[in-house]
Design a protein around this motif. Sequence first.
Motif, short mmCIF file in Angstrom:
data_model
loop_
_atom_site.label_atom_id
_atom_site.label_comp_id
_atom_site.label_asym_id
_atom_site.label_seq_id
_atom_site.Cartn_x
_atom_site.Cartn_y
_atom_site.Cartn_z
N ASP A 8 0.82 -1.21 0.00
CA ASP A 8 0.00 0.00 0.00
C ASP A 8 0.86 1.26 0.00
N LEU A 9 1.94 1.25 0.77
CA LEU A 9 2.83 2.41 0.83
C LEU A 9 3.50 2.66 -0.52
N ILE A 10 3.98 1.61 -1.14
CA ILE A 10 4.65 1.77 -2.44
C ILE A 10 3.67 2.31 -3.48
N VAL A 11 2.48 1.74 -3.54
CA VAL A 11 1.49 2.19 -4.52
C VAL A 11 1.11 3.65 -4.27
N ALA A 12 0.89 4.00 -3.00
CA ALA A 12 0.53 5.39 -2.67
C ALA A 12 1.64 6.37 -3.08
N ARG A 13 2.88 6.00 -2.81
CA ARG A 13 4.00 6.88 -3.19
C ARG A 13 4.15 6.98 -4.69
N LEU A 14 3.96 5.88 -5.41
CA LEU A 14 4.03 5.92 -6.87
C LEU A 14 2.94 6.80 -7.45
N LEU A 15 1.73 6.68 -6.92
CA LEU A 15 0.62 7.52 -7.38
C LEU A 15 0.92 8.99 -7.12
N TRP A 45 13.02 -8.75 2.16
CA TRP A 45 11.99 -8.65 1.12
C TRP A 45 12.58 -8.17 -0.19
N ALA A 46 11.87 -8.53 -1.27
CA ALA A 46 12.29 -8.16 -2.61
C ALA A 46 11.08 -8.03 -3.52
N LEU A 47 11.28 -7.33 -4.60
CA LEU A 47 10.24 -7.16 -5.62
C LEU A 47 10.78 -7.65 -6.96
N ASN A 48 9.88 -7.98 -7.85
CA ASN A 48 10.23 -8.31 -9.22
C ASN A 48 9.24 -7.57 -10.12
N PRO A 49 9.42 -6.24 -10.24
CA PRO A 49 8.44 -5.45 -10.98
C PRO A 49 8.44 -5.76 -12.46
N GLU A 60 11.81 0.26 -8.63
CA GLU A 60 13.07 -0.17 -8.03
C GLU A 60 13.72 0.95 -7.22
N GLN A 61 13.68 2.17 -7.71
CA GLN A 61 14.25 3.29 -6.96
C GLN A 61 13.51 3.50 -5.65
#
Length: 77
Positions: A8-15, A45-49, A60-61
């Motif tokens: 939720d935090l990542i999505v909110a910041r991207l928006l 934790w990790a992501l694979n966007p 990634e940034q």
Amino acid sequence: MTVDQMTDLIVARLLRDRGGQKHKWRKSLGPVRLYDRATHPHCNWALNPVGTAVEVEAIEQLADELRLAHPILTHPR
């Protein structure tokens, strides 16, 4: 912080920073993968966007920035 909270935090910041649609960013972000703290004691934790090069770079940034503040995540209860 839980995996769901980080998502939720990542999505909110991207928006906020990049605009676009919430659904599109969630899809580009993909799932947050957790690793065992025994083998990943400093960051579990990790992501694979996926998406365009610009979208992947933005994710990634932001993930690199957020790992400094939230290196350890937990599963939601």
